[in-house]
Design a protein around this motif. Sequence first.
Motif, PDB file in Angstrom:
ATOM      1  N   THR A   1       0.831  -1.199   0.000  1.00 25.60           N
ATOM      2  CA  THR A   1       0.000   0.000   0.000  1.00 25.60           C
ATOM      3  C   THR A   1       0.865   1.248   0.000  1.00 25.60           C
ATOM      4  O   THR A   1       0.527   2.261  -0.631  1.00 25.60           O
ATOM      5  N   THR A   2       2.001   1.188   0.677  1.00 25.17           N
ATOM      6  CA  THR A   2       2.917   2.324   0.742  1.00 25.17           C
ATOM      7  C   THR A   2       3.393   2.747  -0.643  1.00 25.17           C
ATOM      8  O   THR A   2       3.530   3.944  -0.931  1.00 25.17           O
ATOM      9  N   VAL A   3       3.643   1.773  -1.516  1.00 21.55           N
ATOM     10  CA  VAL A   3       4.222   2.081  -2.825  1.00 21.55           C
ATOM     11  C   VAL A   3       3.249   1.803  -3.973  1.00 21.55           C
ATOM     12  O   VAL A   3       3.681   1.687  -5.122  1.00 21.55           O
ATOM     13  N   ALA A   4       1.943   1.707  -3.691  1.00 18.78           N
ATOM     14  CA  ALA A   4       0.962   1.372  -4.729  1.00 18.78           C
ATOM     15  C   ALA A   4       1.027   2.300  -5.947  1.00 18.78           C
ATOM     16  O   ALA A   4       0.965   1.824  -7.087  1.00 18.78           O
ATOM     17  N   PRO A   5       1.144   3.627  -5.783  1.00 19.57           N
ATOM     18  CA  PRO A   5       1.228   4.494  -6.980  1.00 19.57           C
ATOM     19  C   PRO A   5       2.427   4.174  -7.865  1.00 19.57           C
ATOM     20  O   PRO A   5       2.304   4.110  -9.096  1.00 19.57           O
ATOM     21  N   LEU A   6       3.585   3.962  -7.263  1.00 20.33           N
ATOM     22  CA  LEU A   6       4.776   3.631  -8.045  1.00 20.33           C
ATOM     23  C   LEU A   6       4.657   2.256  -8.672  1.00 20.33           C
ATOM     24  O   LEU A   6       5.165   2.011  -9.776  1.00 20.33           O
ATOM     25  N   ASP A   7       3.978   1.351  -7.994  1.00 21.62           N
ATOM     26  CA  ASP A   7       3.780   0.011  -8.522  1.00 21.62           C
ATOM     27  C   ASP A   7       2.967   0.054  -9.810  1.00 21.62           C
ATOM     28  O   ASP A   7       3.271  -0.648 -10.781  1.00 21.62           O
ATOM     29  N   ARG A   8       1.926   0.877  -9.819  1.00 21.21           N
ATOM     30  CA  ARG A   8       1.098   0.957 -11.021  1.00 21.21           C
ATOM     31  C   ARG A   8       1.863   1.603 -12.175  1.00 21.21           C
ATOM     32  O   ARG A   8       1.784   1.165 -13.324  1.00 21.21           O
TER      33      ARG A   8
ATOM     34  N   CYS B   1       9.948  -8.329 -16.227  1.00 22.62           N
ATOM     35  CA  CYS B   1       9.395  -7.688 -17.426  1.00 22.62           C
ATOM     36  C   CYS B   1       8.692  -8.720 -18.311  1.00 22.62           C
ATOM     37  O   CYS B   1       7.594  -8.473 -18.816  1.00 22.62           O
ATOM     38  N   ALA B   2       9.329  -9.873 -18.519  1.00 20.44           N
ATOM     39  CA  ALA B   2       8.721 -10.925 -19.336  1.00 20.44           C
ATOM     40  C   ALA B   2       7.405 -11.385 -18.729  1.00 20.44           C
ATOM     41  O   ALA B   2       6.413 -11.612 -19.435  1.00 20.44           O
ATOM     42  N   ARG B   3       7.366 -11.518 -17.420  1.00 20.35           N
ATOM     43  CA  ARG B   3       6.147 -11.937 -16.735  1.00 20.35           C
ATOM     44  C   ARG B   3       5.015 -10.950 -16.982  1.00 20.35           C
ATOM     45  O   ARG B   3       3.888 -11.347 -17.287  1.00 20.35           O
ATOM     46  N   ARG B   4       5.288  -9.655 -16.876  1.00 18.87           N
ATOM     47  CA  ARG B   4       4.244  -8.647 -17.078  1.00 18.87           C
ATOM     48  C   ARG B   4       3.711  -8.687 -18.507  1.00 18.87           C
ATOM     49  O   ARG B   4       2.510  -8.567 -18.742  1.00 18.87           O
TER      50      ARG B   4
ATOM     51  N   ASP C   1      -2.302 -12.510  -8.954  1.00 17.54           N
ATOM     52  CA  ASP C   1      -1.299 -11.584  -9.483  1.00 17.54           C
ATOM     53  C   ASP C   1      -1.640 -11.181 -10.911  1.00 17.54           C
ATOM     54  O   ASP C   1      -1.463 -10.024 -11.310  1.00 17.54           O
ATOM     55  N   VAL C   2      -2.125 -12.141 -11.712  1.00 19.52           N
ATOM     56  CA  VAL C   2      -2.528 -11.836 -13.088  1.00 19.52           C
ATOM     57  C   VAL C   2      -3.701 -10.847 -13.082  1.00 19.52           C
ATOM     58  O   VAL C   2      -3.729  -9.885 -13.858  1.00 19.52           O
ATOM     59  N   VAL C   3      -4.675 -11.074 -12.206  1.00 20.37           N
ATOM     60  CA  VAL C   3      -5.827 -10.166 -12.087  1.00 20.37           C
ATOM     61  C   VAL C   3      -5.351  -8.766 -11.739  1.00 20.37           C
ATOM     62  O   VAL C   3      -5.764  -7.776 -12.347  1.00 20.37           O
ATOM     63  N   ARG C   4      -4.479  -8.689 -10.763  1.00 25.25           N
ATOM     64  CA  ARG C   4      -3.988  -7.385 -10.333  1.00 25.25           C
ATOM     65  C   ARG C   4      -3.265  -6.651 -11.469  1.00 25.25           C
ATOM     66  O   ARG C   4      -3.425  -5.449 -11.676  1.00 25.25           O
ATOM     67  N   THR C   5      -2.454  -7.382 -12.236  1.00 22.12           N
ATOM     68  CA  THR C   5      -1.722  -6.777 -13.345  1.00 22.12           C
ATOM     69  C   THR C   5      -2.675  -6.297 -14.431  1.00 22.12           C
ATOM     70  O   THR C   5      -2.526  -5.188 -14.976  1.00 22.12           O
ATOM     71  N   ARG C   6      -3.681  -7.117 -14.773  1.00 22.37           N
ATOM     72  CA  ARG C   6      -4.658  -6.726 -15.790  1.00 22.37           C
ATOM     73  C   ARG C   6      -5.408  -5.453 -15.379  1.00 22.37           C
ATOM     74  O   ARG C   6      -5.629  -4.554 -16.187  1.00 22.37           O
TER      75      ARG C   6
END
Length: 321
Positions: free
Chosen positions: A39-46, A249-252, A138-143
């Motif tokens: 949660t602390t780094v959620a903006p940077l994560d996106r 990167c390949a995973r994403r 994790d796939v859901v979150r990335t999508r």
Amino acid sequence: MEAQIKKDDKASMIDKVFELRGKATIFLCGGMAGCLAKTTVAPLDRVKILLQTHNHAHESHGIFGTLRHIWSVEGIAGFYRSNGAQMIRIFPYSAIQFLSFDVYNNSLSASLGEGNLTRLISGSMAGMTAVSLTYPLDVVRTRLAYQSAGCADYPHSNYSGIADCLRHLRTQRALFAGLAPSLLGMAPYAGVSFCAFHWLQRQAVERWPGLFAVRDDDESPARLCTWARPLIGGLAGAAAQTVSYPLDCARRYMQVAGAPGRFSLAEVPAAGAAATLSQLYSRYGVAAGLYRGLSLNYVRVVPTAGVSFAAYETLRQAFGV
């Protein structure tokens, strides 16, 4: 004699209860630490995901351009898009990872001894265990994080939420898209991060006890002071991320293949992790392909790992484990 056997059985049962209590506490501490860190780094994560996957709405943007675009088009909620899915994923993921590390480390220490090799292997196995058991989330979150708005060329056929995304993924048979590079990347990442954290922690306490070490009393062993835990955890996370970033990167890329929106590389998904890495390198090169977004990831992973390790160690101490 019979009374002694019953007494021994009772003592054994009490020991098992305390052991289970300890493991449940580790599970809880690990999950809470992961949620707090993410949660602390959620903006940077996106932003990292949008840059990694060359999202069409942000193709020409850098880090600050993407941040400005999200703020102007989506508002503050845009920085936390998909964070709900992230929390649903990260609590069991982080809890399983920390608990698995504790179990693997205790088991391997009996045969390999306590040392860096044991922690490296235990961390790798713990990371792979956690990834395997929580990967579809994790796939859901990335999508969900990949979705964008405010671009005229971007179709607005986005997912309505977690359940809708899961339905689409099941239809596309993509619930485990990118699992291979995830496991390959997680092995060195988790192994190096756990090993580096414990090694750096020991070095700091032994070499600079006046600065980094504290004791509860004269008889208790020295431990790392609270303020230094985020620092040591951040350094461990940075070292681990450098090793495993191309596979991340390949995973994403494999995770967003087939997602709503125009996405050049994902229009024809690669056959696997090796093919995806090859496409990334041939199309974009090393810096813009295999390590795109790494500078931002350092900014993101240092506080993530720092907060995670610090929160976990602090919570364990608070619970008396």
